[in-house]
Scaffold this active site. Structure first.
Site, PDB file in Angstrom:
ATOM      1  N   ARG A 125      -3.428  -0.635   5.590  1.00  9.71           N
ATOM      2  CA  ARG A 125      -4.041  -1.804   4.686  1.00  9.71           C
ATOM      3  C   ARG A 125      -3.194  -2.754   4.360  1.00  9.71           C
ATOM      4  NH1 ARG A 125      -5.503   2.153  -0.277  1.00  9.71           N
ATOM      5  NH2 ARG A 125      -3.420   2.831   0.641  1.00  9.71           N
ATOM      6  N   CYS A 145       0.867  -1.216   0.104  1.00  9.55           N
ATOM      7  CA  CYS A 145       0.051  -0.063  -0.082  1.00  9.55           C
ATOM      8  C   CYS A 145       0.935   1.173   0.169  1.00  9.55           C
ATOM      9  CB  CYS A 145      -0.956   0.137   1.109  1.00  9.55           C
ATOM     10  SG  CYS A 145      -0.365  -0.089   2.748  1.00  9.55           S
ATOM     11  N   ASP A 158      -8.524   3.928   1.375  1.00  4.46           N
ATOM     12  CA  ASP A 158      -7.469   4.132   2.363  1.00  4.46           C
ATOM     13  C   ASP A 158      -7.842   4.484   3.763  1.00  4.46           C
ATOM     14  OD1 ASP A 158      -4.972   4.494   3.874  1.00  4.46           O
ATOM     15  OD2 ASP A 158      -3.956   5.451   2.138  1.00  4.46           O
TER      16      ASP A 158
HETATM   17  P1  4NP Z   1      -1.948   2.994   4.077  1.00  2.74           P
HETATM   18  O1  4NP Z   1      -2.262   4.238   4.600  1.00  2.74           O
HETATM   19  O2  4NP Z   1      -1.136   3.102   2.731  1.00  2.74           O
HETATM   20  O3  4NP Z   1      -3.135   1.956   4.074  1.00  2.74           O
HETATM   21  O4  4NP Z   1      -0.824   2.214   4.919  1.00  2.74           O
HETATM   22  C1  4NP Z   1      -1.626   5.428   4.640  1.00  2.74           C
HETATM   23  C2  4NP Z   1      -0.825   5.632   5.819  1.00  2.74           C
HETATM   24  C3  4NP Z   1      -0.130   6.704   6.007  1.00  2.74           C
HETATM   25  C4  4NP Z   1      -0.019   7.634   5.249  1.00  2.74           C
HETATM   26  C5  4NP Z   1      -0.886   7.642   3.876  1.00  2.74           C
HETATM   27  C6  4NP Z   1      -1.647   6.123   3.863  1.00  2.74           C
HETATM   28  N1  4NP Z   1       0.771   9.002   5.237  1.00  2.74           N
HETATM   29  O5  4NP Z   1       0.641   9.906   4.471  1.00  2.74           O
HETATM   30  O6  4NP Z   1       1.378   8.997   6.250  1.00  2.74           O
END
Ligand code: 4NP
Length: 151
Positions: A14, A8, A121
């Site tokens: 995720r 991800c 997300d």
């Molecule tokens: P993930 O969600 O891709 O599902 O782990 C996110 C977690 C952190 C960030 C973006 C998406 N961030 O910009 O810090």
């Protein structure tokens, strides 16, 4: 052995949920020996699983102890048999980092369900229930597909 890398953006919501859900499904099916299951992010590295994601796993009796985020590397493409993104943006970043997908190892997790689409997300939506349901459905579909490939 089938090597699976869930991917991800941040590797704190995720893809770690998918990693540990898939490990749990595979363990319950008695197939742990046949799989290597890990996760990575296309952006950042070094943080723990985001507490609401960890909590969602814990609600289902699944521990993600010891997991810290890591960034997808170009060399991962050769190591893993399947690189599975959560949304189309992830796929684009995965192709950019790995230099394409000549062996067609890259898929979206919900490609393994009857309703292929992105997994929203929860970092932005704050909806960890929907993320959980989508991830569980995707992992169940993926395991079914992999079991069908067995001789
Ligand atoms: P993930 O969600 O891709 O599902 O782990 C996110 C977690 C952190 C960030 C973006 C998406 N961030 O910009 O810090």
């Amino acid at each position: 052995m089938t090597k699976i890398l869930f991917v991800c953006l941040g590797n704190i919501c995720r893809s770690p949920m998918a990693e540990f859900v898939m490990k749990d499904l595979v363990k319950k099916a008695g197939l742990s020996e046949q799989f290597l299951i890990e996760s990575a992010g296309t952006s950042r590295a070094g943080g723990p699983v985001y507490p609401p994601a960890k909590q969602k796993l814990a609600e289902h009796g699944i521990s993600c102890k010891g997991k810290t985020s890591r960034q997808l590397q170009k060399g991962d493409y050769d190591v893993y048999d399947l690189l599975i993104g959560m949304d189309y943006g992830n796929l684009r970043n995965m192709r950019r980092i790995c230099g394409g997908d000549p062996k067609q190892k890259m898929h979206l997790l919900l490609d393994f369900t009857d309703h292929p689409r992105d997994i929203a997300d929860p970092w932005y939506t704050d909806d960890f229930d929907t993320a959980w349901l989508d991830i569980e459905k995707g992992c169940q579909g993926l395991l079914l597909r992999l079991k069908m490939r067995e001789p």
